[in-house]
Design an enzyme around this catalytic site. Structure first.
Site, PDB file in Angstrom:
ATOM      1  N   ASN A  34    -110.704  69.259  19.944  1.00 23.80           N
ATOM      2  CA  ASN A  34    -110.495  70.404  19.051  1.00 23.80           C
ATOM      3  C   ASN A  34    -110.686  70.018  17.590  1.00 23.80           C
ATOM      4  O   ASN A  34    -111.196  70.803  16.791  1.00 23.80           O
ATOM      5  CB  ASN A  34    -109.107  71.017  19.284  1.00 23.80           C
ATOM      6  CG  ASN A  34    -109.135  72.017  20.434  1.00 23.80           C
ATOM      7  OD1 ASN A  34    -110.197  72.264  21.016  1.00 23.80           O
ATOM      8  ND2 ASN A  34    -107.999  72.598  20.771  1.00 23.80           N
TER       9      ASN A  34
ATOM     10  N   LEU B  46    -111.061  75.396  28.221  1.00 25.25           N
ATOM     11  CA  LEU B  46    -111.714  76.706  28.296  1.00 25.25           C
ATOM     12  C   LEU B  46    -111.720  77.391  26.934  1.00 25.25           C
ATOM     13  O   LEU B  46    -110.886  77.113  26.074  1.00 25.25           O
ATOM     14  CB  LEU B  46    -111.041  77.597  29.350  1.00 25.25           C
ATOM     15  CG  LEU B  46    -109.600  78.084  29.151  1.00 25.25           C
ATOM     16  CD1 LEU B  46    -109.461  79.179  28.128  1.00 25.25           C
ATOM     17  CD2 LEU B  46    -109.031  78.553  30.478  1.00 25.25           C
TER      18      LEU B  46
ATOM     19  N   GLY C 152    -110.200  79.831  13.424  1.00 31.94           N
ATOM     20  CA  GLY C 152    -108.810  80.207  13.700  1.00 31.94           C
ATOM     21  C   GLY C 152    -108.569  80.252  15.193  1.00 31.94           C
ATOM     22  O   GLY C 152    -109.125  79.459  15.935  1.00 31.94           O
TER      23      GLY C 152
ATOM     24  N   THR D  35    -101.357  72.015  25.731  1.00 35.53           N
ATOM     25  CA  THR D  35    -101.809  70.987  24.794  1.00 35.53           C
ATOM     26  C   THR D  35    -100.586  70.350  24.151  1.00 35.53           C
ATOM     27  O   THR D  35     -99.818  71.018  23.465  1.00 35.53           O
ATOM     28  CB  THR D  35    -102.713  71.621  23.715  1.00 35.53           C
ATOM     29  OG1 THR D  35    -103.795  72.278  24.380  1.00 35.53           O
ATOM     30  CG2 THR D  35    -103.251  70.572  22.763  1.00 35.53           C
TER      31      THR D  35
ATOM     32  N   CYS E 196    -105.644  77.922  19.020  1.00 33.63           N
ATOM     33  CA  CYS E 196    -105.675  76.464  19.241  1.00 33.63           C
ATOM     34  C   CYS E 196    -106.062  75.641  18.016  1.00 33.63           C
ATOM     35  O   CYS E 196    -105.311  74.755  17.618  1.00 33.63           O
ATOM     36  CB  CYS E 196    -106.625  76.140  20.391  1.00 33.63           C
ATOM     37  SG  CYS E 196    -106.007  76.715  21.977  1.00 33.63           S
TER      38      CYS E 196
END
Ligand code: NAD
Length: 497
Positions: free
Chosen positions: A251, A196, A300, A169, A303
């Protein structure tokens, strides 16, 4: 430019009948690894590509094993010789359902092998996947040094026409950074962000909900998409900056949804509503859905915290104040404190010297990953206030015959050793116990911090009898309050009556 190329796979999410990259008819594999539905389509022998995967951690290993499962020949290079030695023997160094079986399948088929170092892995590779860490830098930005180090190492070794696939990322613009460090005009760099989830990494990799590939070189992007054609996932081909943004935006959205439900739980407590029923009422609305709509001790993991902060930083650099996302991060920081406050209240407002049992330390169930675990953050705050924490987690390996062990002595606590990006927890003065009952001995309260299913099926009479006071703070809303209250527990959940 944004195009949804569904016909690459013979129709997006096509359950069957798709055409393989080679033009051969699909050969079907019944998979022991997947969820229900179609298995992955495996290429006929000899039709796969030669692939190197650099970094075999939580992302690289499932990626490599999946590519081998699909019929490609995969060589994995990792800088950690101990990890490579373990993997060469077929042992997987992380807790991840089905991963060892998938790795062994690849090894038995001679399509998956492990070597030390990136350089040794890339010889003859048509594609090189970068799966190395991008930890949070001091200013909140993503630290690209691991990605750059690998690019520098392999740059001179790549055959002309090799395609570098960045799965780490990385901030918008990193594809250009990798191109610059490689210094090779005959090598294409493509962004292929990974979605994933730890704990379900194998089904997520074999049956991804989408494959995103971004590059200026659209032919190279299509070739990368084709590597995954056997998964039947919809393929989204776009430019590199957009692909990189999709990962961070995904995210950020998930983190925001979790902060939202934690805030709703706080509201429920204030107005006397029950968050579980509120979630049912919300989740049946398909526009909202049930996923990521479960209150907890805060979000948490390896990522969400770093990626949300990196996105705030990326936005700032670009002159955009992402105050909305800053709010989600702030709500999360408050959530840790709200859990500590519940524990404090449950033991009579005095944590100093209180013995607190903790069930669960990993950032979620189904993994051994402790990086940025909310459970560890709550424990840290309890310890700071003077609590004596007695912890149990099913993936923390306590040496036999020892009732309690200082954290730093635990094997299995940090399964990746000195893995870059992982937080060292060695300064925590917490004792780990071999089972949930032992952790409760003499405790004034037990706090549920990770949603391990096995905690639901404990003998709570035995738990009660081991404790100094029958008090539960269930930060995952995992347990049955009625059952616990019936046998004399004082129960506190999150947003729950
Ligand atoms: P990890 O720490 O589990 O694994 C990284 C691996 O890279 C380690 O095994 C390390 O030894 C190896 N490595 C480091 N430097 C190397 C080098 N120079 N040469 C060879 N190997 C090297 O990390 P991870 O959790 O797999 O994350 C990797 C990337 O994927 C990160 O950018 C992360 O943000 C992203 N990501 C992670 C997840 C997740 O759930 N963990 C999900 C999606 C994306």
């Amino acid at each position: 430019m944004l195009s949804l190329i569904s016909d690459v796979f013979g129709g997006s999410s096509a359950p069957s009948g798709g055409r393989s990259a080679s033009g051969e008819g699909p050969s079907r594999a019944t998979s022991q690894f997947g969820q229900s539905g179609a298995g992955a389509r495996v290429l006929p022998p000899g039709k796969g590509h030669t692939i190197a995967v650099i970094g075999v951690g939580y992302v690289g290993l499932p990626t490599a094993a999946t590519l081998a499962h699909l019929g490609h020949r995969v060589t994995c290079g990792d800088a950690d010789p101990a990890k490579v030695a373990m993997l060469q023997k077929g042992h997987v160094p992380i807790v991840e359902d089905h991963l060892e079986a998938l790795v062994r399948e690849g090894q038995d088929a001679d399509r998956l092998r492990f070597v030390v170092g990136a350089a040794a892995a890339v010889e003859g590779a048509e594609f090189v996947f970068l799966c190395v860490p991008t930890p949070q830098g001091d200013d909140g930005s993503a630290d690209l040094s691991y990605v750059e180090a690998v690019a520098k190492e392999i740059g001179p070794l790549l055959a002309p026409g090799t395609i570098i696939v960045n799965k780490s990322t990385v901030p918008v613009g990193s594809t250009l950074v990798v191109e610059r460090v490689l210094g090779r005009s005959d090598v294409a760099v493509v962004s292929n962000p990974e979605f994933l989830r730890e704990g379900t990494a194998v089904p997520d990799s074999l049956h991804p909900e989408r494959i995103v590939v971004g590059a200026d070189d659209q032919a190279a992007a299509a070739k990368v998409g084709d590597l995954f054609s056997g998964t039947h996932a919809p393929l989204l081909i776009t430019d590199a900056a957009t692909a990189e943004t999709i990962k961070y935006a995904s995210n950020a959205f998930l983190a925001t949804k979790l902060s939202f439900v934690n805030a709703v739980a706080g509201l429920c407590e204030a107005v006397g509503a029950d968050v579980r029923d509120v979630i049912l009422g919300l989740g049946y609305d398909k526009r909202i859905g049930f996923e990521y709509l479960r209150p907890g001790p805060g979000w948490g993991g390896s990522c969400l915290p770093k990626d949300t902060r990196a996105l705030v930083h990326i936005a700032e650099q670009a002159g955009y104040d992402f105050s909305f996302l800053k709010g989600a991060i702030a709500t999360n920081d408050e959530q840790f404190e709200r859990v500590v406050q519940k524990v404090r209240a449950a033991v009579g407002d005095q944590l100093d010297g209180a013995v607190i049992a903790v069930w669960g330390l990993t950032f979620k169930a189904g993994t051994d990953d402790l990086r940025n675990s909310p459970a560890v953050e709550v424990v840290r705050r309890l310890v700071e206030e003077g609590a004596v924490v007695q912890a149990f987690d099913p993936t923390v390996d306590v040496p036999l015959g020892q009732e309690s062990t200082p954290v730093e002595d635990l094997t299995g606590w940090s399964p990746l050793g000195d893995s870059p990006g992982s937080d060292a927890e060695s300064d925590l003065v917490v004792r780990a116990y071999p089972d949930a009952y032992a952790a409760c001995r003499g405790a004034s309260a037990v706090v549920v911090l990770t949603e391990w299913d096995e905690f639901r099926w404990l003998d709570f009479t035995k738990v009660r009898d081991a404790m100094a006071a029958a008090v539960v703070v269930d930060a995952r809303n995992l347990l049955d309050p009625a059952q616990l209250r019936r046998i004399g527990f004082d129960y506190t959940g999150i947003g729950r009556r």
